[in-house]
Design an enzyme around this catalytic site. Sequence first.
Site, mmCIF file in Angstrom:
data_model
loop_
_atom_site.group_PDB
_atom_site.id
_atom_site.type_symbol
_atom_site.label_atom_id
_atom_site.label_comp_id
_atom_site.label_asym_id
_atom_site.label_seq_id
_atom_site.Cartn_x
_atom_site.Cartn_y
_atom_site.Cartn_z
ATOM 1 N N ARG A 132 -45.680 81.166 52.298
ATOM 2 C CA ARG A 132 -44.780 81.440 51.176
ATOM 3 C C ARG A 132 -44.165 82.818 51.365
ATOM 4 O O ARG A 132 -44.881 83.822 51.495
ATOM 5 C CB ARG A 132 -45.525 81.389 49.834
ATOM 6 C CG ARG A 132 -44.575 81.232 48.636
ATOM 7 C CD ARG A 132 -45.287 81.322 47.303
ATOM 8 N NE ARG A 132 -45.703 82.682 47.022
ATOM 9 C CZ ARG A 132 -46.896 83.020 46.520
ATOM 10 N NH1 ARG A 132 -47.810 82.100 46.264
ATOM 11 N NH2 ARG A 132 -47.199 84.284 46.296
ATOM 12 N N GLU A 149 -43.113 90.121 50.438
ATOM 13 C CA GLU A 149 -44.203 89.893 51.384
ATOM 14 C C GLU A 149 -44.128 88.460 51.880
ATOM 15 O O GLU A 149 -43.422 87.617 51.329
ATOM 16 C CB GLU A 149 -45.563 90.168 50.741
ATOM 17 C CG GLU A 149 -45.914 89.240 49.601
ATOM 18 C CD GLU A 149 -47.262 89.571 48.968
ATOM 19 O OE1 GLU A 149 -47.959 90.465 49.466
ATOM 20 O OE2 GLU A 149 -47.606 88.916 47.964
ATOM 21 N N ASN A 151 -46.845 85.372 52.710
ATOM 22 C CA ASN A 151 -48.236 84.926 52.556
ATOM 23 C C ASN A 151 -48.536 83.861 53.597
ATOM 24 O O ASN A 151 -47.849 82.837 53.644
ATOM 25 C CB ASN A 151 -48.448 84.337 51.167
ATOM 26 C CG ASN A 151 -48.227 85.354 50.065
ATOM 27 O OD1 ASN A 151 -49.110 86.129 49.745
ATOM 28 N ND2 ASN A 151 -47.032 85.353 49.493
ATOM 29 N N SER A 156 -50.405 79.969 46.970
ATOM 30 C CA SER A 156 -50.718 79.136 45.806
ATOM 31 C C SER A 156 -49.499 78.821 44.944
ATOM 32 O O SER A 156 -48.404 79.305 45.186
ATOM 33 C CB SER A 156 -51.779 79.831 44.957
ATOM 34 O OG SER A 156 -51.271 81.065 44.478
ATOM 35 N N LYS A 313 -49.846 93.262 55.999
ATOM 36 C CA LYS A 313 -48.706 94.134 55.676
ATOM 37 C C LYS A 313 -48.297 94.971 56.882
ATOM 38 O O LYS A 313 -47.119 95.302 57.057
ATOM 39 C CB LYS A 313 -49.071 95.060 54.504
ATOM 40 C CG LYS A 313 -49.489 94.339 53.242
ATOM 41 C CD LYS A 313 -48.364 93.499 52.667
ATOM 42 C CE LYS A 313 -48.768 92.823 51.370
ATOM 43 N NZ LYS A 313 -49.804 91.802 51.510
ATOM 44 N N LYS A 371 -48.817 99.901 49.910
ATOM 45 C CA LYS A 371 -49.468 98.589 49.997
ATOM 46 C C LYS A 371 -50.600 98.591 51.031
ATOM 47 O O LYS A 371 -50.409 99.018 52.162
ATOM 48 C CB LYS A 371 -48.449 97.516 50.413
ATOM 49 C CG LYS A 371 -47.381 97.228 49.372
ATOM 50 C CD LYS A 371 -46.514 96.065 49.821
ATOM 51 C CE LYS A 371 -45.738 95.492 48.667
ATOM 52 N NZ LYS A 371 -45.078 94.229 49.028
ATOM 53 N N GLU A 375 -54.130 90.263 50.324
ATOM 54 C CA GLU A 375 -53.414 89.257 49.552
ATOM 55 C C GLU A 375 -54.024 89.233 48.150
ATOM 56 O O GLU A 375 -55.081 89.799 47.906
ATOM 57 C CB GLU A 375 -53.570 87.873 50.200
ATOM 58 C CG GLU A 375 -53.057 87.795 51.625
ATOM 59 C CD GLU A 375 -51.589 88.120 51.764
ATOM 60 O OE1 GLU A 375 -50.828 87.924 50.796
ATOM 61 O OE2 GLU A 375 -51.199 88.599 52.826
ATOM 62 N N GLY A 376 -53.344 88.524 47.257
ATOM 63 C CA GLY A 376 -53.956 88.254 45.959
ATOM 64 C C GLY A 376 -53.507 89.150 44.825
ATOM 65 O O GLY A 376 -53.888 88.939 43.687
ATOM 66 N N ARG A 458 -42.117 83.405 39.857
ATOM 67 C CA ARG A 458 -43.041 84.117 38.974
ATOM 68 C C ARG A 458 -42.238 85.186 38.259
ATOM 69 O O ARG A 458 -41.541 85.967 38.902
ATOM 70 C CB ARG A 458 -44.155 84.789 39.779
ATOM 71 C CG ARG A 458 -45.408 83.983 39.878
ATOM 72 C CD ARG A 458 -46.393 84.660 40.758
ATOM 73 N NE ARG A 458 -45.773 85.093 42.001
ATOM 74 C CZ ARG A 458 -46.425 85.658 43.001
ATOM 75 N NH1 ARG A 458 -47.701 85.861 42.920
ATOM 76 N NH2 ARG A 458 -45.789 86.018 44.105
#
Length: 488
Positions: A132, A149, A151, A156, A313, A371, A375-376, A458
Amino acid sequence: MSSEASTPVLRGCIKLPLEEDELLEITAKAKDYALMHGAAMRSKTDFSPDTLNFAPFLLVPSSFPRKEFEKAVALQPIINRLMHNVAHDEEFITTTLAETIKVDEFTANLFNIYRKVLAHGFTQAYSIGLLRSDYLAHLYEGCAIKQVEINTIASSFGGIATHLVPLQNFVLSELGHAEKLKNMPKNNALAGLCDGMVKAWDIYGKPKAVILFIIEDVSYNICDQRFHEFYIRETYPHIKVLRRTLTEVHREGKLGQSKELLLGPHEVAVIYFRAGYEPGHYHSQDEWDARYLMETSLAIKSPSIQYHLAGTKKVQQALAQPSVLERFINDPEEIKAVGKIFTGLYSLDDNDAGNASYEMALRTPEKFVLKPQREGGGNNVYGVDIPDALKRMTRVERSAWILMDLIHPPLTKGYMVRPGGEMPPPIVDMVSELGIFGVVIGDADNIVHNYQAGHMLRTKLSTANEGGVAAGLGALDSPYLIDSDNED
């Protein structure tokens, strides 16, 4: 991310505010629609495996520039190919992460698995990337998308995002705006991602083998995961899906004679990681041993260890340099197109370039975000908090982080509906982050499947730095495509 009075607001999908009576009625309907159609999560504050809350969502879809949405969709197969090529470049991954693994224990543990697997040779040549790529529209470049970023593990919300379009379509129709539905792009993220896993299962070639989901000890985002499982079982009834934690794989898993992964009576064809992307998922050496066991097995993994490392990253920062992109993409037009989505990304290694970035961050911290290799969400440092964070680090510790230009997206206005939230919900200023899903399957020499696989949006309060849906500041959404800001 602060909301400034001068920040432009994108033209909304419908005219707001709604009359209070109408707003109360449609919000109540939308909450029930969300629950009854699975746009739901388990509560983190009042957890029970037997109950669901609706996932936070936007009552009406948020506007997003059509041209930029279409650009992101068209770019995804190129991004897929880029990440596939990066993952298979041992020298690049090794040199890019050389400084990071000295100070970041988690990345070092992943890298050690990579090194051990390399030394013995990959048992399974094929990998599947369920990726993603996340973007914000950047005001200072005419709302052009900039990558936040990429992923490569546990990408998800494909499942729930697929159900957000019908939810918001229902709301718009109820409000008498059915003519707006033509500007809501279809979203087949769930089918796209699951079909990718099944394509990998086909490549494995054992009719009785299963697909394994690696899950957290407690799954709050249960609907998103179960939608994937149920879609596979309903669409391909001959394929069984198992769910196991890393701890359970350590307890139950072993390798067969041909290095096939065995869990009790089941041979595993495909492993889909929904956990394993943060240190908290590895409680002891047992979980790391389970990860290594899976990496050395014949199962096709999403992600394989090299794909996981390609999503760090530090790799993203290296790819933002045009000379590096040329290593992985041959077509000059593609290099140009991908180069344009990168914002400024800077190394903080202990060398001349890294020290210059460090000084720049101390001078003008409001321009940047700091950063780590995680992840998350919830891990970044923003603006005025950056100098203190950097000053607490040694020169060596800094190399585990990258510095990134802060992206300034336009605002939208809307109603964010949250479990236990204010009724009627107030109008709030928000910004939206677009995620484009991609599927890529192949080995070091060939890519056999490569496609864009749907999207998610989002949306978070404009005053919030992090957009975590579960954390209480963000909500699920879908894009309402606008051609220009002055169109009726």
